[in-house]
Design an enzyme around this catalytic site. Structure first.
Site, PDB file in Angstrom:
ATOM      1  N   SER A 172       0.632  -1.092  -0.960  1.00  0.00           N
ATOM      2  CA  SER A 172       0.963  -0.926  -2.379  1.00  0.00           C
ATOM      3  C   SER A 172      -0.134  -0.183  -3.145  1.00  0.00           C
ATOM      4  O   SER A 172      -0.378   0.983  -2.900  1.00  0.00           O
ATOM      5  CB  SER A 172       1.246  -2.310  -2.983  1.00  0.00           C
ATOM      6  OG  SER A 172       1.759  -2.202  -4.284  1.00  0.00           O
ATOM      7  N   LYS A 184       4.052   0.113   1.773  1.00  0.00           N
ATOM      8  CA  LYS A 184       4.773  -0.605   0.716  1.00  0.00           C
ATOM      9  C   LYS A 184       4.657   0.215  -0.565  1.00  0.00           C
ATOM     10  O   LYS A 184       3.665   0.171  -1.258  1.00  0.00           O
ATOM     11  CB  LYS A 184       4.171  -2.005   0.503  1.00  0.00           C
ATOM     12  CG  LYS A 184       4.705  -2.750  -0.714  1.00  0.00           C
ATOM     13  CD  LYS A 184       6.156  -3.138  -0.553  1.00  0.00           C
ATOM     14  CE  LYS A 184       6.637  -4.034  -1.695  1.00  0.00           C
ATOM     15  NZ  LYS A 184       6.759  -3.338  -2.975  1.00  0.00           N
ATOM     16  N   ASP A 215      -5.189  13.169  -0.457  1.00  0.00           N
ATOM     17  CA  ASP A 215      -4.517  14.416  -0.831  1.00  0.00           C
ATOM     18  C   ASP A 215      -5.422  15.331  -1.650  1.00  0.00           C
ATOM     19  O   ASP A 215      -5.315  16.549  -1.573  1.00  0.00           O
ATOM     20  CB  ASP A 215      -3.235  14.113  -1.615  1.00  0.00           C
ATOM     21  CG  ASP A 215      -2.136  13.564  -0.707  1.00  0.00           C
ATOM     22  OD1 ASP A 215      -2.364  13.483   0.519  1.00  0.00           O
ATOM     23  OD2 ASP A 215      -1.055  13.216  -1.217  1.00  0.00           O
TER      24      ASP A 215
END
Length: 257
Positions: free
Chosen positions: A94, A119, A105
């Site tokens: 999460s 999740k 990224d």
């Protein structure tokens, strides 16, 4: 809900000490609040997208209002040239994955460990009669590169598994606990020397307990630290953390050259 403020205070304190790098340990961190995950990420990333929410494609026509994007504010606390390593594993989920995905990224840091849990769903709840309820997924979280987190997870840049015990090793290690062998050893040897540890290994063999010395030393350290509140970091066992430290040192050497 206070993680962002607490982290900022801690960072400001250590940054004054001219730290060489930062290691964020998110292993077995099951997550938290979305807005806090964004705020924490914002302290490391100068600009750009941190995470986006996109509705399920089959509900896009009436759930388009769920589409949201969260960007860095430029108020990052940590200098962007300070080496950063993030430790993750299958227990990172999460909010932890939102942070890890943004760092990866943006190439802001290096992820080490194993693939995260996966999740990344936004769920709504409808209350029904008699105390029942219906929970259903309406949208998903995506990393800045557009990677869906849910049921996919975040791949580390460097994959390293922690040493795993076999079933037989677990069984023998349990004997050391049940028979209080390690506990008694630590009581007699507060700071055991290598010679004292070797003597323990000989005693274990006489008891038909055949365990790797590294495992036994790990259990000794766990016994020594069992009443302490701070986490136990053991570089002889924690190969992921050891690699993180090596990477930070390597980056510093590279910058000097």
């Amino acid at each position: 809900k206070n993680a962002s403020q607490e982290l900022k205070a801690a960072l400001l304190q250590v940054l004054n000490k001219k730290v060489k790098g930062i290691i964020m340990d998110l292993r077995n961190d099951p997550g938290g609040l979305l807005d806090v995950a964004v705020e924490v990420s914002d302290q490391f990333i100068r600009e750009g997208l941190i995470v986006s929410i996109k509705p399920r494609e089959d509900t896009l026509s009436y759930n388009s209002f769920l589409k949201k994007e969260f960007y860095a504010t430029g108020n990052n606390v940590v200098p962007v040239n300070l080496p950063l390593v993030v430790l993750v594993n299958s227990g990172s989920a999460s909010a932890s994955e939102i942070f890890a995905g943004a760092i990866k990224d943006h190439k802001r840091g290096i992820l080490i460990g194993t693939k995260t849990f996966g999740k990344g769903s936004v769920q709504s709840v409808i209350n029904l009669d008699a105390g029942y309820g219906l929970r259903f997924t309406t949208a998903y979280y995506y990393t800045p590169a557009g990677i869906k987190i849910h049921q996919i997870g975040i791949e580390p840049d460097i994959e390293i598994e922690l040493p795993q015990l076999s079933k037989e090793e677990v069984k023998q290690a349990k004997r050391l606990i049940d028979e209080k062998i390690i506990e008694d050893f630590v009581k007699k040897n507060k700071l055991p020397t290598e010679k004292e540890t070797d003597s323990l290994m000989d005693d274990l063999k006489n008891r038909n307990i055949d365990l790797n010395k590294m495992i036994v030393k790990r259990m000794i350290r766990q016994e020594q630290y069992k009443d302490k509140k701070e986490p136990l970091y053991d570089l002889s066992f924690d190969t992921q953390l050891k690699m993180a430290i090596e990477i930070i040192n390597a980056e510093l050497i590279f910058k000097k050259q």
